[in-house]
Design a protein around this motif. Structure first.
Motif, short mmCIF file in Angstrom:
data_model
loop_
_atom_site.label_atom_id
_atom_site.label_comp_id
_atom_site.label_asym_id
_atom_site.label_seq_id
_atom_site.Cartn_x
_atom_site.Cartn_y
_atom_site.Cartn_z
N GLY A 159 37.41 102.61 38.89
CA GLY A 159 38.45 101.69 39.34
C GLY A 159 39.86 102.15 38.98
N LYS A 160 40.82 101.26 39.23
CA LYS A 160 42.22 101.57 38.95
C LYS A 160 42.50 101.56 37.45
N ASN A 161 43.69 102.05 37.09
CA ASN A 161 44.11 102.04 35.69
C ASN A 161 43.95 100.67 35.05
N ASN A 162 44.37 99.65 35.78
CA ASN A 162 44.36 98.32 35.17
C ASN A 162 42.97 97.68 35.17
N ALA A 200 40.48 99.57 33.72
CA ALA A 200 39.80 100.37 32.69
C ALA A 200 39.13 99.48 31.65
N GLY A 201 39.86 98.48 31.19
CA GLY A 201 39.32 97.59 30.16
C GLY A 201 38.11 96.83 30.66
N LEU A 202 38.19 96.42 31.90
CA LEU A 202 37.09 95.66 32.50
C LEU A 202 35.83 96.54 32.61
N VAL A 203 36.02 97.78 33.06
CA VAL A 203 34.88 98.70 33.19
C VAL A 203 34.29 98.97 31.81
N ASP A 204 35.16 99.22 30.84
CA ASP A 204 34.71 99.48 29.47
C ASP A 204 33.89 98.30 28.94
N TYR A 205 34.40 97.10 29.17
CA TYR A 205 33.72 95.90 28.72
C TYR A 205 32.35 95.78 29.40
N TYR A 206 32.32 96.07 30.69
CA TYR A 206 31.07 95.96 31.44
C TYR A 206 30.04 96.96 30.89
N LEU A 207 30.48 98.18 30.64
CA LEU A 207 29.56 99.19 30.12
C LEU A 207 29.01 98.77 28.76
N LYS A 208 29.88 98.24 27.92
CA LYS A 208 29.43 97.80 26.59
C LYS A 208 28.40 96.67 26.72
N GLU A 209 28.66 95.76 27.66
CA GLU A 209 27.74 94.66 27.91
C GLU A 209 26.35 95.16 28.31
N GLN A 210 26.32 96.30 28.98
CA GLN A 210 25.05 96.86 29.42
C GLN A 210 24.44 97.76 28.33
N GLY A 211 25.08 97.82 27.20
CA GLY A 211 24.54 98.61 26.09
C GLY A 211 24.77 100.10 26.22
N VAL A 212 25.71 100.49 27.05
CA VAL A 212 25.97 101.92 27.26
C VAL A 212 26.70 102.50 26.05
N GLU A 213 26.19 103.61 25.54
CA GLU A 213 26.89 104.32 24.47
C GLU A 213 27.24 105.73 24.90
N GLY A 245 41.26 105.99 38.02
CA GLY A 245 42.21 105.30 37.12
C GLY A 245 41.62 104.95 35.77
N GLY A 246 40.40 104.41 35.75
CA GLY A 246 39.79 103.97 34.50
C GLY A 246 38.99 105.04 33.79
N THR A 277 48.16 109.39 36.51
CA THR A 277 46.75 109.01 36.39
C THR A 277 45.86 110.23 36.24
N PHE A 278 46.10 111.23 37.10
CA PHE A 278 45.29 112.45 37.06
C PHE A 278 45.55 113.21 35.76
N LYS A 279 46.83 113.29 35.37
CA LYS A 279 47.19 113.98 34.12
C LYS A 279 46.50 113.32 32.93
N ASP A 280 46.50 111.98 32.92
CA ASP A 280 45.85 111.24 31.82
C ASP A 280 44.37 111.60 31.71
N LEU A 281 43.73 111.70 32.86
CA LEU A 281 42.30 112.01 32.88
C LEU A 281 42.06 113.42 32.33
N ILE A 282 42.86 114.37 32.80
CA ILE A 282 42.70 115.75 32.33
C ILE A 282 42.97 115.82 30.82
N THR A 283 43.96 115.08 30.35
CA THR A 283 44.26 115.05 28.91
C THR A 283 43.05 114.54 28.13
N SER A 284 42.46 113.45 28.61
CA SER A 284 41.28 112.90 27.92
C SER A 284 40.13 113.90 27.89
N ILE A 285 39.94 114.60 29.00
CA ILE A 285 38.86 115.60 29.08
C ILE A 285 39.14 116.74 28.10
N ASN A 286 40.39 117.20 28.08
CA ASN A 286 40.77 118.30 27.18
C ASN A 286 40.68 117.89 25.71
#
Ligand SMILES: [Zn+2]
Length: 447
Positions: A92-95, A97-110, A126-127, A151-160
């Motif tokens: 999803g979009k940048n805004n 990200a928190g929602l996706v993160d929350y959803y993954l945690k709810e599903q027990g994803v680590e 974005g997320g 957005t793309f730069k942020d993603l590459i930074t996180s990967i690096n």
């Protein structure tokens, strides 16, 4: 309502050998079922080999594959779970990200064994930076196309930052996700004029059931897949590009021949998605349609034989012309400079460039992100915890362009300290709202 229809297939016989192997595997391994917290499915085990002639070719995978089409408004975010393995396609979009993160945690994803960024548009990647930052990451698949956006730069930074590598999707390559397998079907060229056509297209197979994920691929890529004679046949088709008229061409839909279609689309979007041309085709072919704008998050479950949904099918309504003239429908992401908030028609200003990216309620940390090109002084702005009606009023504090800040409460530490009391309600809903110094709602973080 749970739908449970069985589809006749012509490729049953070639599956027989693999069924035997799968049965042996299933015998020696533990069950995968019960991923996530939602038990609302019909999850009855099917007998491996039945005396009953009718059930002769049923597969017993001793578990369930779950595909979550997470409601992220206008955008895509799909979580796939099988045998303790997880995969995410877009976030999803940048805004969101928190929602996706929350959803993954709810599903027990680590951990996420696979992370797919279908193409570098903000409503898809974005997320993903927060996802990469937060979880153990396996293979990252992204097409060979870059973007100049923050957005793309942020993603590459996180990967690096985590020393991860990007794997280029090669059409024809297959991967395993638990007892499921998936194959890369596109992109099939190295140069497209439209970024959408770089979208990674994936066919996921679990027993006798299959799912096709298309990102935002359009007619050009669809034509290539059809021309290559790929086995596109799938039970569930994630409709390309949020139901845009530039996707889902007749030949492609004919080759996929889905029983179900899923459309990930925002209730309010400036593109008029989904379009009449697409919805009419689906209606004509009597394909059940599940839509995130009508049903919210759509969850499909497969036991290897049957697919069930957490909700009943949605309408064939379309939006053509709703917001015509506002924006070029071909680009659903953002402008080259990375800005996109001027496209927003959300009443909550949901697509603001300054937004609540995450609320870690247990950790008592709120993350606010400035995705714009300019610094912003937050003096006089307020952060509201809705449930407790607690309000933090910012003093002179500048959030620099392209950066995030944290607001900590309780025992937590952050860039800004919001007192020593715990603010966020850990058990129930507690949404966060960010208002500017005129009291306008800038961002709403909703669970
Ligand atoms: Zn998109």
């Amino acid at each position: 309502m749970i739908k449970n229809r069985r589809k006749q297939k012509n490729h049953k016989f070639k599956l027989t050998a693999s069924i035997v192997i799968l049965l042996l595997t299933a015998f020696f391994t533990t069950a995968c079922g019960n991923v996530g917290s939602d038990n609302s499915y019909n999850n009855e085990k099917t007998p491996a080999v039945s005396e009953n002639e009718e059930n002769k070719n049923l597969v017993d995978l001793n578990g369930v594959l779950k595909v979550h089409y997470i409601n992220v408004a206008q955008g895509d975010a799909i979580l796939i779970q099988c045998d303790d393995e997880n995969m995410i396609i877009d976030a999803g979009k940048n805004n969101k990200a928190g929602l996706v993160d929350y959803y993954l945690k709810e599903q027990g994803v680590e951990k996420l064994d696979y992370v797919v960024g279908t193409h570098p548009h903000e409503d898809h990647i974005g997320g993903l930076d927060l996802v990469i930052d937060t979880y153990d990451i396996g293979t990252i698949l992204m097409p060979k196309i870059t973007a100049t956006t923050q957005t793309f730069k942020d993603l590459i930074t996180s990967i690096n930052n985590k020393d991860l590598k990007i794997t280029e999707p090669i059409a024809g390559t297959t991967y395993e996700l638990g007892k499921a397998t998936f194959e890369i079907l596109a992109p099939n060229s190295s140069d497209y004029s439209d970024t959408n056509n770089y979208s990674i297209v994936i066919k996921l197979t679990y027993g006798d059931t299959s799912f096709l994920f298309t990102g935002d691929c359009e007619d050009v890529s669809e034509e290539e897949m059809v021309a290559k004679g790929l086995d596109l046949k799938a039970d569930v088709l994630k409709i390309g590009h949020h139901g845009s008229r530039d996707s889902t061409i007749d030949e492609f839909l004919l080759a996929v021949d889905p029983m179900y279609a899923v459309i990930s689309v925002g209730r309010v979007n400036t593109y008029g998605h989904p379009h009449k041309r697409v919805m009419d085709k689906l209606k004509e072919k009597n394909i059940d349609v599940y839509r995130t704008d009508e049903s919210g998050t759509v969850i499909a479950s497969s036991d290897g034989n049957n697919i069930t949904f957490n909700t009943s099918p949605d309408s064939y309504d379309y939006r053509d012309g709703d917001k015509s003239g506002l924006v070029d429908d071909n680009d659903d992401s953002n402008y080259p400079d990375g800005s996109n908030n001027n496209l927003s028609v959300e009443t909550t200003n949901d697509d603001s460039e300054i937004f609540i990216a995450n609320i870690d309620k247990v950790g008592e940390i709120v993350t606010i992100k400035n995705n714009s090109n300019k610094d912003q002084n937050l003096k006089g702005w307020t952060l509201l915890s809705v449930t407790g009606n607690q309000e933090y009023i910012f003093e002179d504090f500048i959030i620099e362009a392209g950066t995030s800040i944290t607001i900590a409460s309780g025992k937590a530490q952050g860039d800004i300290k919001w007192g020593t009391a715990n603010i966020w309600n850990n058990t129930g809903d507690d949404n966060g709202i960010l208002k500017d110094n005129n009291g306008n709602i800038i961002s709403k973080f909703t669970y």
